[in-house]
Structure formats: C-alpha cells, structure tokens
Design a protein around this motif. Structure first.
Motif, PDB file in Angstrom:
ATOM      1  N   ALA A 271      38.139 -19.935  35.361  1.00  0.00           N
ATOM      2  CA  ALA A 271      37.326 -20.729  36.288  1.00  0.00           C
ATOM      3  C   ALA A 271      38.140 -21.015  37.546  1.00  0.00           C
ATOM      4  N   PRO A 272      37.489 -21.001  38.710  1.00  0.00           N
ATOM      5  CA  PRO A 272      38.189 -21.348  39.948  1.00  0.00           C
ATOM      6  C   PRO A 272      38.680 -22.798  39.902  1.00  0.00           C
ATOM      7  N   GLU A 273      39.786 -23.067  40.564  1.00  0.00           N
ATOM      8  CA  GLU A 273      40.385 -24.402  40.548  1.00  0.00           C
ATOM      9  C   GLU A 273      39.413 -25.460  41.083  1.00  0.00           C
ATOM     10  N   ALA A 274      38.624 -25.119  42.098  1.00  0.00           N
ATOM     11  CA  ALA A 274      37.664 -26.079  42.655  1.00  0.00           C
ATOM     12  C   ALA A 274      36.631 -26.490  41.602  1.00  0.00           C
ATOM     13  N   LEU A 275      36.189 -25.547  40.796  1.00  0.00           N
ATOM     14  CA  LEU A 275      35.239 -25.864  39.725  1.00  0.00           C
ATOM     15  C   LEU A 275      35.879 -26.775  38.692  1.00  0.00           C
TER      16      LEU A 275
END
Length: 104
Positions: free
Chosen positions: A67-71
């Motif tokens: 998962a992307p860090e922002a998510l």
C-alpha cells in the motif's frame, strides 16, 4: 464430489481442505491424510493441481504489492479518530505535550 472409490478420507473433505493443505495450515496428521488421499485419487489430484496453479498465479500477479504510504497514513488517522470517538476521549495536541481527557 466423489470418485466412487472408498477412501479413508472422503473426496469432498479433501477438496474442502485443499487450500489449507496448499498453505501448510493443517496439522501434520491431517496433512498426511490429505496427501495420502491425493496420492490415491486421480480426480482429487487433478482438482488439487488446478488449485495449486491458481494459487501460484495469484501469488505471482498479486504478491509483493504494498500500500502507498499516503494510504497507510489515512488509515491510521481514521483508526485513531474512530478510537477517540468510540472511547469517549478527546485529544489535544500542544507544542510540548499531548493531553487526553474523558469527555462527558
């Protein structure tokens, strides 16, 4: 499903547990029973082969994605907010300290 032969473990049981077998999630005794059945029963072995190939394909195509860090940060924030709301606490962030207190 049943191949018509008499086995110690029924075909439907084996096929219901084939994913546990593939994932090494059953105990040693159960694993041996399933393996023995698959060695003796061609129809179940064929079905096992299909499931094994499907699992390999899923791992190859879907494995390793992160998962992307922002998510991750949005999820953490949402979890914190939910915990605060359901726990009945308020959180105030000041420059030097964080204070929590029970809300009425």
């Amino acid at each position: 499903m049943s191949c018509g032969d008499n086995h110690e473990t029924d075909c439907s049981e084996v096929l219901a547990e084939v994913w546990l077998f593939l994932d090494n999630e059953c105990d040693k005794g159960r694993k041996e029973l399933l393996k023995q059945h698959l060695d003796e029963c061609s129809p179940c072995l064929a079905e096992y082969g299909i499931d094994e190939h499907l699992k390999e394909l899923l791992a190859k195509k879907c494995g390793g994605d992160h998962a992307p860090e922002a998510l991750k940060e949005r999820l953490r924030a949402t979890i914190r907010k939910t915990v605060v709301e359901q726990g009945g606490v308020s959180v105030e962030v000041t420059r030097a300290q964080v204070e929590t207190r029970k809300t009425q």
